[in-house]
Design a protein around this motif. Structure first.
Motif, PDB file in Angstrom:
ATOM      1  N   ASP A  51      21.352 -62.373  19.942  1.00 55.57           N
ATOM      2  CA  ASP A  51      22.750 -62.089  20.261  1.00 55.57           C
ATOM      3  C   ASP A  51      23.492 -63.369  20.625  1.00 55.57           C
ATOM      4  N   ALA A  52      24.797 -63.236  20.792  1.00 60.58           N
ATOM      5  CA  ALA A  52      25.635 -64.363  21.217  1.00 60.58           C
ATOM      6  C   ALA A  52      25.102 -64.940  22.528  1.00 60.58           C
ATOM      7  N   GLY A  53      25.173 -66.259  22.640  1.00 56.13           N
ATOM      8  CA  GLY A  53      24.727 -66.944  23.844  1.00 56.13           C
ATOM      9  C   GLY A  53      23.289 -67.409  23.791  1.00 56.13           C
ATOM     10  N   GLU A  54      22.617 -67.138  22.679  1.00 63.70           N
ATOM     11  CA  GLU A  54      21.197 -67.497  22.585  1.00 63.70           C
ATOM     12  C   GLU A  54      20.985 -68.741  21.727  1.00 63.70           C
ATOM     13  N   LEU A  55      19.888 -69.428  22.012  1.00 65.37           N
ATOM     14  CA  LEU A  55      19.438 -70.570  21.225  1.00 65.37           C
ATOM     15  C   LEU A  55      18.890 -70.036  19.911  1.00 65.37           C
ATOM     16  N   LEU A  56      19.421 -70.517  18.785  1.00 65.88           N
ATOM     17  CA  LEU A  56      19.026 -69.966  17.491  1.00 65.88           C
ATOM     18  C   LEU A  56      17.763 -70.587  16.920  1.00 65.88           C
ATOM     19  N   ALA A  57      17.368 -71.734  17.389  1.00 64.07           N
ATOM     20  CA  ALA A  57      16.215 -72.394  16.773  1.00 64.07           C
ATOM     21  C   ALA A  57      15.531 -73.299  17.789  1.00 64.07           C
ATOM     22  N   CYS A  58      14.199 -73.315  17.749  1.00 63.16           N
ATOM     23  CA  CYS A  58      13.416 -74.138  18.680  1.00 63.16           C
ATOM     24  C   CYS A  58      12.560 -75.177  17.968  1.00 63.16           C
ATOM     25  N   SER A  59      12.374 -75.064  16.672  1.00 60.69           N
ATOM     26  CA  SER A  59      11.440 -75.914  15.928  1.00 60.69           C
ATOM     27  C   SER A  59      11.829 -77.389  15.917  1.00 60.69           C
ATOM     28  N   TRP A  60      13.069 -77.700  16.190  1.00 61.20           N
ATOM     29  CA  TRP A  60      13.546 -79.086  16.190  1.00 61.20           C
ATOM     30  C   TRP A  60      12.893 -79.926  17.291  1.00 61.20           C
ATOM     31  N   LEU A  61      12.357 -79.273  18.306  1.00 62.72           N
ATOM     32  CA  LEU A  61      11.847 -79.982  19.479  1.00 62.72           C
ATOM     33  C   LEU A  61      10.415 -80.481  19.316  1.00 62.72           C
ATOM     34  N   VAL A  62       9.633 -79.824  18.470  1.00 62.09           N
ATOM     35  CA  VAL A  62       8.197 -80.107  18.382  1.00 62.09           C
ATOM     36  C   VAL A  62       7.820 -80.512  16.956  1.00 62.09           C
ATOM     37  N   PRO A  63       7.097 -81.640  16.802  1.00 64.07           N
ATOM     38  CA  PRO A  63       6.646 -82.026  15.461  1.00 64.07           C
ATOM     39  C   PRO A  63       5.815 -80.906  14.845  1.00 64.07           C
ATOM     40  N   PRO A  64       5.867 -80.710  13.569  1.00 63.65           N
ATOM     41  CA  PRO A  64       6.389 -81.593  12.530  1.00 63.65           C
ATOM     42  C   PRO A  64       7.874 -81.388  12.221  1.00 63.65           C
ATOM     43  N   HIS A  65       8.614 -80.697  13.064  1.00 58.78           N
ATOM     44  CA  HIS A  65      10.064 -80.506  12.907  1.00 58.78           C
ATOM     45  C   HIS A  65      10.412 -79.768  11.611  1.00 58.78           C
ATOM     46  N   HIS A  66       9.719 -78.646  11.398  1.00 56.57           N
ATOM     47  CA  HIS A  66      10.035 -77.741  10.296  1.00 56.57           C
ATOM     48  C   HIS A  66      10.232 -76.350  10.885  1.00 56.57           C
ATOM     49  N   TRP A  67      11.183 -75.609  10.327  1.00 56.88           N
ATOM     50  CA  TRP A  67      11.478 -74.268  10.837  1.00 56.88           C
ATOM     51  C   TRP A  67      10.263 -73.361  10.693  1.00 56.88           C
ATOM     52  N   HIS A  68       9.936 -72.647  11.763  1.00 52.07           N
ATOM     53  CA  HIS A  68       8.821 -71.688  11.751  1.00 52.07           C
ATOM     54  C   HIS A  68       9.266 -70.310  11.294  1.00 52.07           C
ATOM     55  N   SER A  69      10.569 -70.126  11.182  1.00 53.23           N
ATOM     56  CA  SER A  69      11.134 -68.875  10.680  1.00 53.23           C
ATOM     57  C   SER A  69      12.446 -69.227   9.991  1.00 53.23           C
ATOM     58  N   GLY A  70      13.052 -68.217   9.417  1.00 55.89           N
ATOM     59  CA  GLY A  70      14.382 -68.386   8.849  1.00 55.89           C
ATOM     60  C   GLY A  70      15.392 -67.746   9.776  1.00 55.89           C
ATOM     61  N   GLY A  71      16.646 -68.083   9.601  1.00 53.78           N
ATOM     62  CA  GLY A  71      17.722 -67.474  10.379  1.00 53.78           C
ATOM     63  C   GLY A  71      18.878 -67.129   9.473  1.00 53.78           C
ATOM     64  N   ARG A  72      19.337 -65.891   9.576  1.00 48.90           N
ATOM     65  CA  ARG A  72      20.433 -65.408   8.729  1.00 48.90           C
ATOM     66  C   ARG A  72      21.431 -64.659   9.604  1.00 48.90           C
ATOM     67  N   ALA A  73      22.706 -64.931   9.379  1.00 45.60           N
ATOM     68  CA  ALA A  73      23.761 -64.276  10.148  1.00 45.60           C
ATOM     69  C   ALA A  73      23.776 -62.777   9.819  1.00 45.60           C
ATOM     70  N   SER A  74      23.670 -61.939  10.849  1.00 42.83           N
ATOM     71  CA  SER A  74      23.753 -60.486  10.671  1.00 42.83           C
ATOM     72  C   SER A  74      25.193 -60.005  10.757  1.00 42.83           C
ATOM     73  N   SER A  75      26.033 -60.850  11.320  1.00 45.87           N
ATOM     74  CA  SER A  75      27.471 -60.605  11.434  1.00 45.87           C
ATOM     75  C   SER A  75      28.126 -61.982  11.423  1.00 45.87           C
ATOM     76  N   LEU A  76      29.433 -62.024  11.502  1.00 42.27           N
ATOM     77  CA  LEU A  76      30.111 -63.311  11.591  1.00 42.27           C
ATOM     78  C   LEU A  76      29.621 -64.018  12.851  1.00 42.27           C
ATOM     79  N   VAL A  77      29.147 -65.251  12.706  1.00 46.14           N
ATOM     80  CA  VAL A  77      28.567 -66.009  13.819  1.00 46.14           C
ATOM     81  C   VAL A  77      29.403 -67.255  14.081  1.00 46.14           C
TER      82      VAL A  77
END
Length: 133
Positions: A51-77
């Protein structure tokens, strides 16, 4: 140094793809985002909705810096997009910022693990096995 910029994503727009380079992160202020994982031979499975107010991604912080999941807008974001490299440079210079940021991200990761556990219990455990007394 510019750390963040306002961005928006249309409904059903891909924000990040599993396996892609994690060089940024977002904190949403409107809308919802579905996190999904690749399932061979099927369409991606939604593992959590943020929901609004949440961190959308955490993979940037820990090597190897690749997304562990995908993220898609369920509504206008609407979100603030942060440059991960610039934020990390500031972290290294400011121990208080580093501690606050790591605490925030660890909390987000812990929440995602709890959600994943509940989702797995819903899918595979006998009815009621995941209930907390």
């Amino acid at each position: 140094m510019l750390l963040a910029r306002e961005v928006s994503f249309a409904t059903d727009e891909c924000i990040f793809d599993e396996g892609g380079k994690a060089d940024r992160f977002w904190i949403s202020y409107t809308g919802t985002v579905a996190l999904d994982v690749h399932v061979p031979g099927c369409r991606a499975a939604v593992i959590e909705t943020l929901d609004a107010g949440e961190l959308l991604a955490c993979s940037w912080l820990v090597p190897p810096h690749h997304w562990h999941s995908g993220g898609r807008a369920s509504s206008l974001v609407g979100a603030y997009e942060f440059d991960a490299t610039a934020v990390c440079e500031l972290r290294w210079k400011d121990p208080e910022l580093d501690h606050a940021l790591l605490t925030y991200v660890a909390g987000a990761i812990a929440g995602r693990l709890r959600s994943a556990r509940v989702r797995l219990l819903d899918l595979y455990a006998p009815h009621g096995a995941g209930e907390v007394p």
